[in-house]
Design a protein around this motif. Structure first.
Motif, PDB file in Angstrom:
ATOM      1  N   ILE A  63       4.217  -6.864 -13.061  1.00 53.32           N
ATOM      2  CA  ILE A  63       4.077  -6.422 -11.981  1.00 53.32           C
ATOM      3  C   ILE A  63       3.105  -5.731 -12.657  1.00 53.32           C
ATOM      4  N   ALA A  64       2.239  -6.166 -13.972  1.00 55.31           N
ATOM      5  CA  ALA A  64       1.066  -5.619 -14.650  1.00 55.31           C
ATOM      6  C   ALA A  64      -0.248  -7.185 -13.558  1.00 55.31           C
ATOM      7  N   ALA A  65       1.013  -8.459 -14.055  1.00 58.97           N
ATOM      8  CA  ALA A  65       0.042  -9.295 -12.956  1.00 58.97           C
ATOM      9  C   ALA A  65      -0.057  -9.494 -11.895  1.00 58.97           C
ATOM     10  N   LEU A  66       0.397  -8.166 -10.399  1.00 61.82           N
ATOM     11  CA  LEU A  66       0.672  -8.259  -9.145  1.00 61.82           C
ATOM     12  C   LEU A  66      -0.437  -6.949  -9.237  1.00 61.82           C
ATOM     13  N   SER A  67      -0.761  -5.950 -10.254  1.00 64.44           N
ATOM     14  CA  SER A  67      -1.565  -5.147  -9.669  1.00 64.44           C
ATOM     15  C   SER A  67      -3.037  -5.622 -10.457  1.00 64.44           C
ATOM     16  N   ALA A  76      -2.596  -8.836  -1.722  1.00 66.08           N
ATOM     17  CA  ALA A  76      -1.591  -8.539  -3.257  1.00 66.08           C
ATOM     18  C   ALA A  76      -1.561  -6.989  -3.366  1.00 66.08           C
ATOM     19  N   ALA A  77      -2.697  -6.374  -2.741  1.00 62.94           N
ATOM     20  CA  ALA A  77      -2.646  -4.559  -3.252  1.00 62.94           C
ATOM     21  C   ALA A  77      -1.134  -4.037  -1.910  1.00 62.94           C
ATOM     22  N   TYR A  78      -1.319  -5.267  -1.130  1.00 60.16           N
ATOM     23  CA  TYR A  78      -0.212  -5.301  -0.331  1.00 60.16           C
ATOM     24  C   TYR A  78       0.777  -5.334   0.036  1.00 60.16           C
ATOM     25  N   TRP A 190       2.273 -13.065  -2.200  1.00 58.87           N
ATOM     26  CA  TRP A 190       2.897 -14.046  -3.359  1.00 58.87           C
ATOM     27  C   TRP A 190       3.990 -14.271  -3.071  1.00 58.87           C
ATOM     28  N   ALA A 191       3.870 -14.660  -4.538  1.00 62.88           N
ATOM     29  CA  ALA A 191       5.660 -14.911  -4.713  1.00 62.88           C
ATOM     30  C   ALA A 191       5.125 -15.422  -6.284  1.00 62.88           C
ATOM     31  N   TRP A 192       6.494 -14.949  -7.168  1.00 63.84           N
ATOM     32  CA  TRP A 192       6.573 -15.385  -8.451  1.00 63.84           C
ATOM     33  C   TRP A 192       6.937 -16.507  -8.387  1.00 63.84           C
ATOM     34  N   GLY A 196       3.921 -17.731 -12.925  1.00 67.86           N
ATOM     35  CA  GLY A 196       2.164 -16.317 -12.452  1.00 67.86           C
ATOM     36  C   GLY A 196       2.737 -16.219 -10.825  1.00 67.86           C
ATOM     37  N   TRP A 197       1.918 -15.582 -10.427  1.00 66.77           N
ATOM     38  CA  TRP A 197       1.678 -15.481  -9.130  1.00 66.77           C
ATOM     39  C   TRP A 197       1.445 -16.521  -7.893  1.00 66.77           C
ATOM     40  N   TYR A 198       1.812 -17.096  -6.710  1.00 65.58           N
ATOM     41  CA  TYR A 198       1.083 -17.385  -5.907  1.00 65.58           C
ATOM     42  C   TYR A 198       1.327 -17.670  -4.700  1.00 65.58           C
TER      43      TYR A 198
END
Length: 201
Positions: A63-67, A76-78, A190-192, A196-198
């Protein structure tokens, strides 16, 4: 007088302590684990993982990485808004859902604008509906050619002209379908992966 009672007290305590049942030769040793769901005997080599717990380090990292991504990229905010709305990988939190959706919508993300229009139209948990705010966001999405937003905008405008009781009845009639649609009808950008997120598209 107290000395003769000490051996009896020791025997009583020993009787209360129960050793875990011995494991069969072909099964792993058992251990008693107590958590917020109660106590149970589990294999000693078992591991638990609950992605919705606040103290889960993997959840915190994701969640920190996506934030961080969400601060730079409205897509990513969506995604974060959807995740907080659904309680997907995070504790369900309508306030956070709305904040992240607004962040994406204010940066021009059309799906977030549509989401905000829906959220304000139907209300979120403790937050009641706000037809004027709903119209604002639906108008932005409709101006970008979103057909669903155009349809909802017309319905919201018609419903707003009704008296308060009729409007509430209209919202309540549609709320279950809207919640179901937002729970399952929209995919993430985005997918984990372990590194990381891609971005998926």
């Amino acid at each position: 007088m107290i000395r003769p009672l000490l051996p009896l007290a020791a025997l009583a305590l020993a009787a209360c302590v129960q050793a875990p049942p011995a494991a069969a030769p072909d099964q792993p040793a058992m251990v008693r684990i107590c958590d917020d769901r109660g106590c149970s005997d589990r294999p000693r080599n078992s591991a638990t993982f609950d992605a919705t717990r606040d103290d889960n380090p993997e959840q915190t990292r994701r969640i920190a990485a996506l934030s961080d991504l969400g601060k730079k990229d409205p897509r990513a905010a969506y995604d974060l808004g959807l995740r907080y709305f659904r309680g997907d990988g995070v504790p369900q939190n309508s306030y956070q859902a709305l904040q992240w959706m607004r962040s994406a919508g204010e940066r021009g993300h059309p799906q977030a604008q549509l989401a905000l229009g829906r959220f304000y139209l139907m209300g979120l948990e403790e937050m009641g509906s706000d037809p004027a705010e709903a119209e604002k966001w639906l108008s932005l999405a409709a101006a970008r050619g979103d057909r669903e937003a155009s349809k909802l905008l017309a319905e919201a405008s018609a419903a707003k002209k009704k008296n308060q009781d009729e409007y509430k009845a209209w919202v309540n009639l549609n709320r279950t379908a809207w919640y179901g649609y937002w729970q399952t009808g929209y995919t993430y950008y985005w997918a984990w992966r372990p590194t990381g997120w891609y971005y998926r598209y």
